[in-house]
Design a protein around this motif. Structure first.
Motif, PDB file in Angstrom:
ATOM      1  N   LYS A 481       0.827  -1.210   0.000  1.00 28.66           N
ATOM      2  CA  LYS A 481       0.000   0.000   0.000  1.00 28.66           C
ATOM      3  C   LYS A 481       0.865   1.266   0.000  1.00 28.66           C
ATOM      4  O   LYS A 481       0.586   2.248  -0.681  1.00 28.66           O
ATOM      5  CB  LYS A 481      -0.910  -0.010   1.223  1.00 28.66           C
ATOM      6  N   GLN A 482       1.980   1.206   0.802  1.00 31.33           N
ATOM      7  CA  GLN A 482       2.877   2.370   0.892  1.00 31.33           C
ATOM      8  C   GLN A 482       3.562   2.632  -0.444  1.00 31.33           C
ATOM      9  O   GLN A 482       3.680   3.780  -0.892  1.00 31.33           O
ATOM     10  CB  GLN A 482       3.923   2.119   1.993  1.00 31.33           C
ATOM     11  N   GLU A 483       4.035   1.527  -1.062  1.00 30.37           N
ATOM     12  CA  GLU A 483       4.689   1.670  -2.366  1.00 30.37           C
ATOM     13  C   GLU A 483       3.726   2.252  -3.402  1.00 30.37           C
ATOM     14  O   GLU A 483       4.092   3.105  -4.224  1.00 30.37           O
ATOM     15  CB  GLU A 483       5.203   0.306  -2.834  1.00 30.37           C
ATOM     16  N   ALA A 484       2.477   1.754  -3.325  1.00 29.79           N
ATOM     17  CA  ALA A 484       1.475   2.253  -4.264  1.00 29.79           C
ATOM     18  C   ALA A 484       1.208   3.737  -4.036  1.00 29.79           C
ATOM     19  O   ALA A 484       1.059   4.521  -4.982  1.00 29.79           O
ATOM     20  CB  ALA A 484       0.190   1.444  -4.116  1.00 29.79           C
ATOM     21  N   ALA A 485       1.180   4.133  -2.755  1.00 29.89           N
ATOM     22  CA  ALA A 485       0.945   5.536  -2.424  1.00 29.89           C
ATOM     23  C   ALA A 485       2.090   6.421  -2.896  1.00 29.89           C
ATOM     24  O   ALA A 485       1.893   7.507  -3.458  1.00 29.89           O
ATOM     25  CB  ALA A 485       0.737   5.682  -0.923  1.00 29.89           C
ATOM     26  N   ASP A 486       3.344   5.903  -2.670  1.00 27.47           N
ATOM     27  CA  ASP A 486       4.522   6.663  -3.096  1.00 27.47           C
ATOM     28  C   ASP A 486       4.539   6.824  -4.606  1.00 27.47           C
ATOM     29  O   ASP A 486       4.854   7.899  -5.148  1.00 27.47           O
ATOM     30  CB  ASP A 486       5.793   5.964  -2.630  1.00 27.47           C
ATOM     31  N   LYS A 487       4.228   5.784  -5.282  1.00 28.33           N
ATOM     32  CA  LYS A 487       4.235   5.835  -6.743  1.00 28.33           C
ATOM     33  C   LYS A 487       3.182   6.796  -7.267  1.00 28.33           C
ATOM     34  O   LYS A 487       3.420   7.580  -8.189  1.00 28.33           O
ATOM     35  CB  LYS A 487       3.976   4.425  -7.303  1.00 28.33           C
ATOM     36  N   SER A 488       2.025   6.771  -6.593  1.00 30.94           N
ATOM     37  CA  SER A 488       0.948   7.662  -6.999  1.00 30.94           C
ATOM     38  C   SER A 488       1.345   9.123  -6.788  1.00 30.94           C
ATOM     39  O   SER A 488       1.076   9.993  -7.628  1.00 30.94           O
ATOM     40  CB  SER A 488      -0.306   7.321  -6.189  1.00 30.94           C
ATOM     41  N   LYS A 489       2.066   9.378  -5.702  1.00 32.90           N
ATOM     42  CA  LYS A 489       2.511  10.743  -5.389  1.00 32.90           C
ATOM     43  C   LYS A 489       3.523  11.220  -6.412  1.00 32.90           C
ATOM     44  O   LYS A 489       3.495  12.351  -6.884  1.00 32.90           O
ATOM     45  CB  LYS A 489       3.100  10.770  -3.986  1.00 32.90           C
ATOM     46  N   THR A 490       4.469  10.338  -6.774  1.00 33.06           N
ATOM     47  CA  THR A 490       5.508  10.675  -7.771  1.00 33.06           C
ATOM     48  C   THR A 490       4.869  10.988  -9.113  1.00 33.06           C
ATOM     49  O   THR A 490       5.223  11.959  -9.784  1.00 33.06           O
ATOM     50  CB  THR A 490       6.502   9.515  -7.922  1.00 33.06           C
ATOM     51  N   ASP A 491       3.960  10.127  -9.469  1.00 37.36           N
ATOM     52  CA  ASP A 491       3.281  10.335 -10.750  1.00 37.36           C
ATOM     53  C   ASP A 491       2.535  11.655 -10.758  1.00 37.36           C
ATOM     54  O   ASP A 491       2.515  12.389 -11.760  1.00 37.36           O
ATOM     55  CB  ASP A 491       2.316   9.185 -11.027  1.00 37.36           C
ATOM     56  N   SER A 492       1.958  11.989  -9.613  1.00 36.96           N
ATOM     57  CA  SER A 492       1.208  13.234  -9.509  1.00 36.96           C
ATOM     58  C   SER A 492       2.121  14.451  -9.637  1.00 36.96           C
ATOM     59  O   SER A 492       1.814  15.434 -10.294  1.00 36.96           O
ATOM     60  CB  SER A 492       0.460  13.261  -8.172  1.00 36.96           C
ATOM     61  N   THR A 493       3.318  14.368  -9.025  1.00 36.76           N
ATOM     62  CA  THR A 493       4.289  15.464  -9.067  1.00 36.76           C
ATOM     63  C   THR A 493       4.773  15.681 -10.491  1.00 36.76           C
ATOM     64  O   THR A 493       4.908  16.802 -10.972  1.00 36.76           O
ATOM     65  CB  THR A 493       5.491  15.161  -8.146  1.00 36.76           C
ATOM     66  N   LYS A 494       5.101  14.607 -11.156  1.00 39.17           N
ATOM     67  CA  LYS A 494       5.564  14.705 -12.550  1.00 39.17           C
ATOM     68  C   LYS A 494       4.504  15.348 -13.445  1.00 39.17           C
ATOM     69  O   LYS A 494       4.814  16.123 -14.336  1.00 39.17           O
ATOM     70  CB  LYS A 494       5.906  13.315 -13.099  1.00 39.17           C
ATOM     71  N   ALA A 495       3.286  15.030 -13.153  1.00 40.31           N
ATOM     72  CA  ALA A 495       2.201  15.564 -13.978  1.00 40.31           C
ATOM     73  C   ALA A 495       2.064  17.075 -13.810  1.00 40.31           C
ATOM     74  O   ALA A 495       1.718  17.803 -14.721  1.00 40.31           O
ATOM     75  CB  ALA A 495       0.883  14.871 -13.624  1.00 40.31           C
ATOM     76  N   GLU A 496       2.437  17.620 -12.612  1.00 41.14           N
ATOM     77  CA  GLU A 496       2.299  19.056 -12.330  1.00 41.14           C
ATOM     78  C   GLU A 496       3.489  19.868 -12.845  1.00 41.14           C
ATOM     79  O   GLU A 496       3.424  21.067 -13.012  1.00 41.14           O
ATOM     80  CB  GLU A 496       2.131  19.251 -10.822  1.00 41.14           C
ATOM     81  N   THR A 497       4.668  19.309 -13.113  1.00 44.34           N
ATOM     82  CA  THR A 497       5.876  20.019 -13.567  1.00 44.34           C
ATOM     83  C   THR A 497       5.756  20.325 -15.057  1.00 44.34           C
ATOM     84  O   THR A 497       5.539  19.421 -15.858  1.00 44.34           O
ATOM     85  CB  THR A 497       7.124  19.155 -13.326  1.00 44.34           C
ATOM     86  N   PRO A 498       5.984  21.782 -15.530  1.00 42.08           N
ATOM     87  CA  PRO A 498       5.864  22.130 -16.961  1.00 42.08           C
ATOM     88  C   PRO A 498       7.023  21.610 -17.784  1.00 42.08           C
ATOM     89  O   PRO A 498       8.150  21.551 -17.285  1.00 42.08           O
ATOM     90  CB  PRO A 498       5.875  23.682 -16.967  1.00 42.08           C
ATOM     91  N   VAL A 499       6.789  21.304 -19.011  1.00 42.91           N
ATOM     92  CA  VAL A 499       7.821  20.765 -19.916  1.00 42.91           C
ATOM     93  C   VAL A 499       8.332  21.906 -20.826  1.00 42.91           C
ATOM     94  O   VAL A 499       7.541  22.614 -21.445  1.00 42.91           O
ATOM     95  CB  VAL A 499       7.238  19.613 -20.774  1.00 42.91           C
ATOM     96  N   GLU A 500       9.748  22.210 -20.906  1.00 45.09           N
ATOM     97  CA  GLU A 500      10.336  23.267 -21.742  1.00 45.09           C
ATOM     98  C   GLU A 500      10.219  22.919 -23.216  1.00 45.09           C
ATOM     99  O   GLU A 500      10.264  21.743 -23.579  1.00 45.09           O
ATOM    100  CB  GLU A 500      11.802  23.456 -21.386  1.00 45.09           C
TER     101      GLU A 500
END
Length: 530
Positions: A481-500
């Motif tokens: 569950k923790q790994e799944a939560a961490d992965k979900s958080k990482t994916d969420s962060t990447k989605a919010e960062t703009p691409v140059e």
């Protein structure tokens, strides 16, 4: 405990019931049939009426054993009743036939008051259907008419003998002989008592006296054959004499049932089991109400584990003698063999009520709980308690020696300690190490207790392992569950960062290239000394 192993421990039939020779109730058959009325001198009175006219034979007046003249009407009714009685003897007795025979003899009594022989025959008719108290009432009534009447007094004596009142029986038989020295029935029954006491010589003398009075008196032949059979353990040739006597009796009357029962006992002594069973069946064919033959046939079938046949025979025996302890406990053993355990328990309970102090019941109840139940500690402890009661009642009596040894003997297994398998078996045989029933129970219950402890420990370990496994799985689930939560958080962060944009990215890289080129150039200068 393995059921087959428990059954192999064995049933001690010899302890339970010995082969019965019987009490010669059948002696009544011969003494009832017709020679009681005697002929006397004299003739009819000229002025007598027909109903009072005396019966005559060969010009002689017929009288009772007490000397009373028998009237013609009474004699005719007597003969008709006697004929009917004989026919019922061959056909077999029923309640209706007993009632009819009794009523016909009562008609003879109505024609002549105080007709002693007819009174006795009414009693005998009731006795044929097991109505003992009614029979005894008529025997006593006959003695009130004629205190010296042999047959009635012997009938009372036989009842005493059947109910283990030996002294009272002997008193009646000796009184009968004192009153009537030609009372063959009394001599035979005295011989029975003497045989049981081991006074064989005097028993044989009394049987010879009976045959001197009546050379064809079959009960005397039967008892003589039994007497010789009882002496076979000292001299096997006595069996030959017994068989000669049976042959002679058969020639006199081939339909005399008791002689086949006795002949079967002779065959048993010779280990001719099949022949013995056939003779007991022959006796029952001739006399379906012969208690002893049912008992003997049942015991033979028990020996061959023919439990259904034994059950049937014991049931028939109990119909004839409902208060027979031997028949009741025999029935219980047959039911036990058929694994009808509830019925067997009920039969043992009846046996204990009939004879509370007989040890056999408690021995066999112990066998039932030890060998035929479910093998629980509670059942084994019940068996142990029954064996204790058996031992207390058996005491030091010789007849129970073998059974007491079987229950109490001890095996010192330490002598064979360290040996296993066949080596241990050979060792135990060498020292004749056979545990008794009580020791088997103690060891069995102890082993069960140890197994229970081991089972509890195993169950505890399994529960602990299950708990640990559940804990591990829980931790794994939490980690997932923790790994799944961490992965979900990482994916969420990447989605919010703009691409140059690519062009800007190239422009951004150029200064770096210039810097590197400048540095390289500077380095080159240093290398070549410029």
């Amino acid at each position: 405990m393995d059921k087959n192993k428990r059954m192999r421990i064995g049933v001690r039939l010899k302890l339970i019931i010995g082969v019965r020779a019987g009490l010669l109730l059948a002696c009544f058959v011969t003494m009832a049939l017709g020679s009681s009325l005697i002929e006397g001198c004299g003739g009819a009175s000229a002025g007598s009426v027909e109903s009072a006219a005396p019966a005559t034979a060969n010009g002689k007046v017929i009288r009772t054993a007490g000397g009373k003249t028998v009237t013609q009407v009474a004699h005719e009714r007597w003969l008709e009743a006697l004929k009917t009685f004989k026919s019922f003897e061959k056909q077999g007795w029923t309640n209706e036939r007993c009632d009819k025979a009794a009523s016909m003899f009562e008609e003879a009594i109505d024609a002549q008051k105080g007709f002693t022989e007819a009174i006795y025959m009414v009693g005998l008719s009731h006795q044929r259907c097991g109505r003992i108290q009614q029979a005894l009432g008529f025997y006593n009534r006959a003695l009130r008419e004629n205190s010296k009447f042999c047959k009635a007094r012997v009938g009372i004596g036989v009842d005493h003998l059947n109910n283990s009142r030996e002294s009272a029986a002997m008193s009646e038989f000796t009184t009968a002989i004192r009153n009537d020295p030609r009372c063959a029935e009394a001599y035979v029954n005295i011989a029975i008592i003497q045989r049981r006491k081991g006074d064989n010589a005097e028993a044989l003398n009394n049987l010879r006296r009976a045959l001197a009075i009546d050379a064809q008196y079959l009960p005397a032949f039967n008892e003589m054959a039994l007497l010789y059979t009882s002496q076979a353990h000292e001299d096997e040739k006595k069996l030959d004499l017994a068989e000669v006597v049976c042959n002679q009796a058969q020639k006199i009357d081939a339909s005399y049932a008791p002689i086949y029962n006795t002949w079967g006992l002779i065959d048993l002594k010779r280990n001719k089991i099949i022949e013995a069973a056939a003779k007991f069946k022959k006796a029952l064919t001739l006399d379906p109400k012969m208690f002893e033959a049912y008992m003997n046939f049942a015991q033979i079938t028990l020996g061959f584990r023919g439990y259904q046949d034994a059950k049937s025979a014991y049931t028939k025996a109990l119909e004839l003698q409902p208060n027979s302890f031997e028949a009741q406990i025999g029935l219980a053993i047959a039911l036990r063999g058929l694994e009808e355990k509830d019925q067997a328990l009920a039969a043992y309970k009846k046996a204990s009520q009939l004879a509370p102090n007989r040890p056999e019941t408690y021995y066999n109840l112990g066998v039932l709980y030890q060998d035929f139940m479910n093998g629980t500690p509670e059942e084994m402890n019940k068996a142990d308690d029954f064996y204790d009661k058996f031992l207390a009642l058996a005491g030091g009596r010789e007849v129970y020696e073998a059974a007491v040894d079987e229950v109490t003997r001890k095996c010192d297994r330490e002598k064979c300690k360290g040996k296993e398998g066949k080596k241990k078996e050979r060792c135990l045989r060498k020292f004749k190490c056979v545990a008794g029933r009580k020791q088997v129970i103690t060891e069995y219950v102890s082993a069960l207790r140890e197994m229970e402890v081991m089972e509890r420990e195993r169950a505890t370990m399994e529960r602990e392992q299950a708990k640990q496994e559940a804990e591990r799985k829980k931790q794994e689930e939490e980690m997932k569950k923790q790994e799944a939560a961490d992965k979900s958080k990482t994916d969420s962060t990447k989605a919010e960062t703009p691409v140059e944009e690519p062009a800007k990215a190239e422009k951004a890289d150029k200064p770096k290239k210039k810097k590197v080129s400048s540095q390289k150039k500077s380095d080159d200068k240093l290398l070549w000394g410029e």
